[in-house]
Design an enzyme around this catalytic site. Structure first.
Site, mmCIF file in Angstrom:
data_model
loop_
_atom_site.group_PDB
_atom_site.id
_atom_site.type_symbol
_atom_site.label_atom_id
_atom_site.label_comp_id
_atom_site.label_asym_id
_atom_site.label_seq_id
_atom_site.Cartn_x
_atom_site.Cartn_y
_atom_site.Cartn_z
ATOM 1 N N THR A 45 4.045 -3.611 2.085
ATOM 2 C CA THR A 45 4.388 -3.638 3.507
ATOM 3 C C THR A 45 5.564 -4.562 3.772
ATOM 4 O OG1 THR A 45 2.043 -3.263 3.954
ATOM 5 C CG2 THR A 45 3.406 -3.904 5.819
ATOM 6 N N TYR A 133 -4.120 -5.354 -7.808
ATOM 7 C CA TYR A 133 -3.825 -4.441 -6.707
ATOM 8 C C TYR A 133 -3.708 -3.032 -7.266
ATOM 9 C CZ TYR A 133 -1.110 -2.558 -2.706
ATOM 10 O OH TYR A 133 -0.640 -1.817 -1.648
ATOM 11 N N LYS A 161 -7.607 -5.835 -4.844
ATOM 12 C CA LYS A 161 -7.315 -5.058 -3.643
ATOM 13 C C LYS A 161 -7.381 -3.596 -4.067
ATOM 14 C CE LYS A 161 -3.695 -3.897 -0.305
ATOM 15 N NZ LYS A 161 -2.282 -4.107 0.118
ATOM 16 N N ILE A 203 -6.948 -6.332 3.037
ATOM 17 C CA ILE A 203 -5.531 -6.693 3.152
ATOM 18 C C ILE A 203 -4.922 -5.586 3.985
ATOM 19 C CG2 ILE A 203 -3.362 -7.070 1.926
ATOM 20 C CD1 ILE A 203 -4.970 -8.311 -0.343
#
EC number: 4.3.3.7
Length: 294
Positions: A45, A133, A161, A203
């Site tokens: 992001t 992740y 994540k 998240i």
């Protein structure tokens, strides 16, 4: 260590595509006031893919400076070359970051053994807490539960994540990992269900726009109050979905500008401005959400 609503922070830029310190400070203050649990600086992001390594490091350091100890900062440190991921991680060792978020190597599509060796090498070269992740839709590879379990035995690999959106994953991972291993959702639309199944937080992209609401959802969920959590989440569902009509972070940056959190929604190529049709859906979603903007 990390629970509740953690924002995957956007990287505000000025009209020339340079980092906007004023907007970044405003965003950080917004999350401190909203009681967001932590900030992830320069993840997907945050447009890590269009930043140079020097810019990447400088933005994380600026985020730490502006946060000034008021909110933990997690540095995005993933790379598709293991040596680069190690180098980037080591740059933050004495910086004050609370930990690192390390995405699976993208594009080169390593095997499960390759993924294991990649994260093992990172773990052995740093003392910083590491959050794995997994986002196969972005990277082209999938970190399977069995590999996660092997990696969970490293003391500084503290969680994952998980952004597949596949809720069955949480059961598989929970069965295999040590009990204190963190399971964090990376998919806003399914995050509450993820937490009801035993996850500790999210998240979140949506938290860029709805920080208080995401904090409240997670706070209720962690207390086992899923009635109140679902009541708030129902208002946000259109927003969760609208923020991914186009590739992240195109929609969220436009909306952050729309509601006055940042000065410009500038993106770097190959990311392009939001489409008019998407704007309509975002405006509809924000009205339905009835947000409390500080």
């Amino acid at each position: 260590m990390f629970k509740g609503s953690i924002v995957a922070l956007i990287t505000p830029m000025d009209e020339k595509g340079q980092i906007c310190r004023i907007s970044l400070e405003k965003l950080i203050n917004y999350h401190v006031a909203s009681k967001t649990e932590a900030i992830v600086s320069i993840g997907t992001t945050g447009e890590s893919a269009t930043l140079s390594q020097e810019e990447h490091i400088n933005i994380v350091m600026l985020t730490l400076e502006l946060a000034d100890g008021r909110i933990p900062v997690i540095a995005g440190t993933g790379a598709n070359a293991t040596t680069e991921a190690i180098s980037l991680t080591k740059r933050f060792e004495k910086s004050g970051v609370a930990g690192c978020l390390s995405v699976t190597p993208y594009y080169n599509r390593p095997t499960q053994e390759g993924l294991y060796q990649h994260f093992k090498a990172i773990s052995e070269n740093t003392e910083l807490p590491q959050i794995l992740y997994n986002v196969p839709s972005r990277t082209g590879c999938d970190l399977l539960p069995e590999t996660v379990a092997k990696l969970s035995h490293f003391n500084n690999i503290i969680g994952i994540k998980e952004a597949t959106g596949d809720l069955s994953r949480i059961h598989k991972i929970k069965e295999l990992v040590k009990t204190n291993f963190l399971l964090i959702s990376g998919d806003d639309a399914t995050a509450l269900d993820f937490m009801q199944l035993g996850g500790q937080g999210v998240i979140s992209v949506t938290a860029n726009i709805a920080a208080k609401e995401m904090m409240e959802i997670c706070s209720y969920a962690l207390k086992g109050d899923f009635i109140n959590a679902r009541s708030i989440n129902k208002r946000l569902m259109l927003l969760h979905e609208a923020l991914f009509i186009e590739p992240n972070p195109i929609p969220v940056k436009w909306l952050a500008k729309k509601i006055g959190l940042i000065k410009s929604d500038t993106l770097r190529l190959p990311m392009t401005p939001v489409l008019d049709s998407t704007r309509f859906q975002l405006e509809k979603a924000i009205q339905y959400a009835n947000l409390k903007i500080s």
